[in-house]
Design a protein around this motif. Structure first.
Motif, PDB file in Angstrom:
ATOM      1  N   ARG A 115       0.823  -1.216   0.000  1.00 24.49           N
ATOM      2  CA  ARG A 115       0.000   0.000   0.000  1.00 24.49           C
ATOM      3  C   ARG A 115       0.854   1.262   0.000  1.00 24.49           C
ATOM      4  N   GLY A 116       2.148   1.100   0.124  1.00 25.67           N
ATOM      5  CA  GLY A 116       3.031   2.257   0.165  1.00 25.67           C
ATOM      6  C   GLY A 116       3.031   2.972   1.504  1.00 25.67           C
ATOM      7  N   TRP A 117       2.712   2.261   2.580  1.00 23.38           N
ATOM      8  CA  TRP A 117       2.651   2.852   3.918  1.00 23.38           C
ATOM      9  C   TRP A 117       3.979   2.662   4.637  1.00 23.38           C
ATOM     10  N   ASP A 118       4.485   3.738   5.223  1.00 25.14           N
ATOM     11  CA  ASP A 118       5.693   3.609   6.042  1.00 25.14           C
ATOM     12  C   ASP A 118       5.346   3.338   7.505  1.00 25.14           C
ATOM     13  N   ALA A 119       4.138   3.708   7.927  1.00 23.33           N
ATOM     14  CA  ALA A 119       3.723   3.501   9.324  1.00 23.33           C
ATOM     15  C   ALA A 119       2.205   3.471   9.408  1.00 23.33           C
ATOM     16  N   LEU A 120       1.715   2.817  10.440  1.00 19.61           N
ATOM     17  CA  LEU A 120       0.287   2.801  10.729  1.00 19.61           C
ATOM     18  C   LEU A 120      -0.087   4.011  11.568  1.00 19.61           C
ATOM     19  N   ASP A 121      -1.339   4.419  11.488  1.00 27.80           N
ATOM     20  CA  ASP A 121      -1.885   5.357  12.461  1.00 27.80           C
ATOM     21  C   ASP A 121      -2.430   4.603  13.670  1.00 27.80           C
ATOM     22  N   VAL A 122      -3.115   3.495  13.397  1.00 32.70           N
ATOM     23  CA  VAL A 122      -3.770   2.724  14.456  1.00 32.70           C
ATOM     24  C   VAL A 122      -3.475   1.243  14.263  1.00 32.70           C
ATOM     25  N   LEU A 123      -3.108   0.586  15.344  1.00 33.03           N
ATOM     26  CA  LEU A 123      -2.923  -0.865  15.357  1.00 33.03           C
ATOM     27  C   LEU A 123      -4.059  -1.481  16.172  1.00 33.03           C
ATOM     28  N   LEU A 124      -4.797  -2.417  15.574  1.00 34.13           N
ATOM     29  CA  LEU A 124      -5.873  -3.116  16.269  1.00 34.13           C
ATOM     30  C   LEU A 124      -5.451  -4.556  16.536  1.00 34.13           C
ATOM     31  N   ILE A 125      -5.662  -5.001  17.770  1.00 33.43           N
ATOM     32  CA  ILE A 125      -5.258  -6.346  18.181  1.00 33.43           C
ATOM     33  C   ILE A 125      -6.496  -7.072  18.695  1.00 33.43           C
ATOM     34  N   THR A 126      -6.691  -8.307  18.220  1.00 34.23           N
ATOM     35  CA  THR A 126      -7.899  -9.050  18.583  1.00 34.23           C
ATOM     36  C   THR A 126      -7.588 -10.494  18.938  1.00 34.23           C
ATOM     37  N   GLY A 127      -8.424 -11.053  19.796  1.00 35.98           N
ATOM     38  CA  GLY A 127      -8.311 -12.462  20.153  1.00 35.98           C
ATOM     39  C   GLY A 127      -9.006 -13.386  19.179  1.00 35.98           C
ATOM     40  N   ASP A 128      -9.739 -12.830  18.205  1.00 30.26           N
ATOM     41  CA  ASP A 128     -10.376 -13.626  17.153  1.00 30.26           C
ATOM     42  C   ASP A 128      -9.475 -13.671  15.929  1.00 30.26           C
ATOM     43  N   ALA A 129      -9.746 -14.644  15.063  1.00 31.48           N
ATOM     44  CA  ALA A 129      -9.130 -14.611  13.738  1.00 31.48           C
ATOM     45  C   ALA A 129      -9.645 -13.382  12.989  1.00 31.48           C
ATOM     46  N   TYR A 130      -8.891 -12.959  11.973  1.00 24.89           N
ATOM     47  CA  TYR A 130      -9.288 -11.783  11.196  1.00 24.89           C
ATOM     48  C   TYR A 130     -10.191 -12.218  10.049  1.00 24.89           C
ATOM     49  N   VAL A 131     -11.476 -11.922  10.200  1.00 24.88           N
ATOM     50  CA  VAL A 131     -12.462 -12.145   9.147  1.00 24.88           C
ATOM     51  C   VAL A 131     -13.022 -10.787   8.772  1.00 24.88           C
ATOM     52  N   ASP A 132     -12.923 -10.432   7.503  1.00 30.41           N
ATOM     53  CA  ASP A 132     -13.346  -9.109   7.048  1.00 30.41           C
ATOM     54  C   ASP A 132     -14.857  -9.117   6.810  1.00 30.41           C
ATOM     55  N   HIS A 133     -15.582  -9.067   7.912  1.00 30.29           N
ATOM     56  CA  HIS A 133     -17.035  -9.194   7.895  1.00 30.29           C
ATOM     57  C   HIS A 133     -17.592  -8.270   8.970  1.00 30.29           C
ATOM     58  N   PRO A 134     -18.710  -7.593   8.729  1.00 34.56           N
ATOM     59  CA  PRO A 134     -19.208  -6.620   9.712  1.00 34.56           C
ATOM     60  C   PRO A 134     -19.644  -7.230  11.041  1.00 34.56           C
ATOM     61  N   ALA A 135     -19.791  -8.555  11.116  1.00 36.66           N
ATOM     62  CA  ALA A 135     -20.138  -9.182  12.388  1.00 36.66           C
ATOM     63  C   ALA A 135     -18.916  -9.379  13.279  1.00 36.66           C
ATOM     64  N   PHE A 136     -17.724  -9.189  12.737  1.00 41.04           N
ATOM     65  CA  PHE A 136     -16.492  -9.293  13.514  1.00 41.04           C
ATOM     66  C   PHE A 136     -16.049  -7.886  13.896  1.00 41.04           C
ATOM     67  N   GLY A 137     -15.974  -7.628  15.215  1.00 47.24           N
ATOM     68  CA  GLY A 137     -15.788  -6.275  15.716  1.00 47.24           C
ATOM     69  C   GLY A 137     -14.580  -5.545  15.180  1.00 47.24           C
ATOM     70  N   VAL A 138     -13.415  -6.196  15.165  1.00 47.10           N
ATOM     71  CA  VAL A 138     -12.202  -5.511  14.734  1.00 47.10           C
ATOM     72  C   VAL A 138     -12.265  -5.167  13.246  1.00 47.10           C
ATOM     73  N   ALA A 139     -12.847  -6.037  12.438  1.00 42.29           N
ATOM     74  CA  ALA A 139     -12.994  -5.730  11.016  1.00 42.29           C
ATOM     75  C   ALA A 139     -13.869  -4.493  10.829  1.00 42.29           C
ATOM     76  N   LEU A 140     -14.958  -4.423  11.578  1.00 39.17           N
ATOM     77  CA  LEU A 140     -15.863  -3.282  11.462  1.00 39.17           C
ATOM     78  C   LEU A 140     -15.177  -2.001  11.919  1.00 39.17           C
ATOM     79  N   LEU A 141     -14.486  -2.068  13.064  1.00 41.64           N
ATOM     80  CA  LEU A 141     -13.794  -0.875  13.565  1.00 41.64           C
ATOM     81  C   LEU A 141     -12.692  -0.445  12.616  1.00 41.64           C
TER      82      LEU A 141
END
Length: 604
Positions: A24-50
């Motif tokens: 993506r051409g990013w040198d750094a993140l603004d926000v790092l999100l950490i979750t105890g669930d697997a990463y599923v890109d679905h609106p029912a998964f909180g971290v994906a939605l946030l």
């Protein structure tokens, strides 16, 4: 032979590695999100939605899912974020994810690839916060999700059988975003990016040094305002004019005082008092605080529910509805909800054992019909879609577009539906029928079901909805939650009389016959609920036997942090302070459970 699913590119997801950031051409993140669930890109998964909400607001967001907790390597792999790290244990309290009602280890985890148990630590919020502190000293840390939300005040922990301090104090996080935290996190990012103070955001809690009650001011609201303004938190910018940026209690406004941690430790009845006070704070939109030794935890009023337009925008975000391509095994929770549609948030039920009203609120926030149908229509282009929509609903499927005709902020009721449906509670179940029929008529939809729970007492207010639900949208089985047959126990649960369930069964049998369908009700039942005796369980078992039912969905009551039912379990009293019988030991709980499930194995 099953046709292999088409591959999906990692670039379609939020980055999880440095290589994906580089793409993506990013040198750094603004926000790092950490979750105890697997990463599923679905609106029912909180971290994906946030993550998608923050991305839409212009922030660079990365996700670390289920990091190893014996090393900092996973947390560090994308580098130090510029603004903050957001931490959640996942979709369940980590202790609930790990242990059964009898405190025995579970063998699976639906939010982990392959359903494997053990991909997250016990008390994951605390562990992940420590990892971030070690990896990135001085970085602001915001905790949230179910585990943090329901442990935000002093609480009873069933798994250790102890009273535990507010999780902010134990974790030493800078801020706690409780409930549905999208608005709070976006505002936190804005403030941190602008070097503005972080405190006072609706839907958040934070710690202050000292006991607010002892500030030398005549009014508690003034004392709270002064305490917040004088906060010496490390993440407050000393150069900013703090008084211009805090959202503080209006002069002479009511501030809810929760019983202190020490008071609760000394007197179990104080846990009930504190739990009811926190429930009131959420429902009435008040400020609150709780002292714990030399510190105070301040709770800002909850964030208002998203408007219909805001909810529509959330569900229009570019979710892939897939697990991250790095996974090689299926994720059971994703398989169940991949092609489900959420119509609304919030629940007016207020059941004493349920955390939903504390988390999402009692006020219903509904999407527009246009947005819901558009989401269902979009499934046609998804490579995994096979024509089946597994659910259209929400916390209670028949509350879409429900509203309060009165002033909900001034309402003193603990439930919109108990002890009877409030006259001000306005439902629109006829519109639900129109919505479901419109979705089912889409050319690519072969079948559609309502798998979310429905309130049978509410359903009986609309003959049109009940007839359509049973005759058109029930696929052989309808799951309902009467919970028990004893009205004394149901009153403690804040559930309707058992007669309402029996009346609905009559309607169900009639409408199933009218539709020419052989269908069954699957009842959800709770054993060993506080206030329940062995004779109560035998009464329920006798009723089931009289109908020839062998119950499958029986849950032994698990005291989860923050609920009124958990305070009943710990203190042995009802909300009015009257003593009640409680099956507290595993032996007593198991005995009551076996009355309904005699074939269940002995725990351990």
């Amino acid at each position: 032979m099953t046709k292999p699913k088409p591959k999906v590119a990692a670039a379609e997801f939020l980055p999880t590695t440095r290589a994906e950031m580089d793409e993506r051409g990013w040198d750094a993140l603004d926000v790092l999100l950490i979750t105890g669930d697997a990463y599923v890109d679905h609106p029912a998964f909180g971290v994906a939605l946030l993550g998608r909400r923050l991305e839409a607001a212009g922030y660079r967001v990365g996700i670390v899912a289920q990091p190893r907790w014996h090393t900092q390597a996973d947390v560090e792999r994308m580098g130090r974020p510029k603004l903050f790290a957001g931490i959640t244990a996942g979709s369940l309290d980590s202790m609930l994810a790990h242990y059964t009602a009898f405190k025995k280890p579970r063998h699976d985890d639906a939010y982990t690839p392959g359903g494997r148990h053990g991909a997250r630590p016990n008390r994951a919020t605390l562990v992940y916060t420590t990892l971030v502190r070690q990896a990135f000293p001085g970085l602001p840390v915001i905790i949230g999700g179910i585990e943090a939300s329901l442990r935000r005040a002093t609480h009873y922990d069933f798994w250790s059988d102890k009273i535990r301090r507010p999780i902010l104090i134990d974790s030493q996080a800078d801020l706690l975003a409780y409930g549905m935290a999208e608005s709070a996190l976006v505002e936190a990012a804005r403030r941190l990016a602008g070097n503005l103070p972080l405190f006072g955001i609706p839907g958040t809690a934070w710690c202050l040094s000292g006991n607010i009650e002892f500030f030398p001011r005549p009014r508690l609201s003034d004392a709270l305002s002064e305490a917040v303004a004088k906060s010496e938190s490390a993440i407050q910018n000393p150069k900013s004019k703090t008084q211009n940026h805090f959202a503080l209690p209006p002069r002479d406004s009511e501030v809810v005082r929760l019983a202190s941690h020490e008071e609760i430790e000394a007197d179990p009845k104080k846990l009930m008092e504190s739990t009811l006070a926190l429930e009131r704070q959420v429902h009435e939109g008040l400020w609150a605080f709780q002292t714990c030794s030399s510190r105070s935890v301040v709770f800002a009023p909850p964030a208002p529910p998203l408007t219909t337009e805001e909810l529509d925008a959330v569900y229009a975000l570019p979710f892939t509805r897939r697990p991250h391509p790095s996974y090689r095994e299926t994720i059971p929770a994703m398989e169940m909800i991949q092609f489900s549609v959420t119509t609304h948030r919030g629940c007016g039920g207020g059941c004493s054992f349920c955390s939903l009203a504390l988390h999402q609120g009692r006020r219903i926030a509904s999407r527009s019909a246009k947005s819901i149908v558009a989401e269902a229509r979009s499934f046609a282009g998804h490579p995994d879609f096979r024509g089946v929509i597994t659910d259209v609903g929400g916390p209670s499927a028949n509350m879409w577009r429900a509203s309060c005709a009165g002033d909900s902020r001034r309402c003193k009721r603990v439930s919109c539906l108990f002890p009877a449906i409030c006259p001000s509670f306005q439902d629109d179940q006829a519109s639900i029928v129109e919505l479901l029929r419109e979705i089912e008529s889409l050319p690519h939809v072969k079948s559609m079901r309502v798998a979310s729970g429905v309130r049978h007492d509410l359903a009986m207010r609309s003959e049109e909805f009940a007839r359509a639900l049973i005759g058109e949208f029930t696929g052989g089985q309808l799951k309902l939650a009467p919970e028990h047959s004893c009205d004394r126990v149901l009153k403690l649960m804040r559930k309707p009389s058992f007669k309402a369930f029996e009346q609905f069964l009559t309607i169900f049998e009639r409408e199933s016959k009218r539709a020419g369908k052989e269908q069954y009700v699957v009842p959800y039942l709770i054993s060993a609920f506080p206030g329940t005796t062995d004779p109560d369980m035998h009464k329920l078992a006798g009723w089931l036997k009289s109908r020839g039912w062998r119950p499958q969905q029986v849950q032994c009551f698990i005291p989860t942090p923050g609920t009124v039912a958990t305070a009943m379990f710990y203190a042995g009293i009802d909300p009015e302070g009257r003593p009640i019988p409680v099956a507290r030991t595993d032996r007593d709980r198991y005995r009551q459970h076996r009355i309904l499930k005699p074939d269940v194995g002995r725990p351990g």
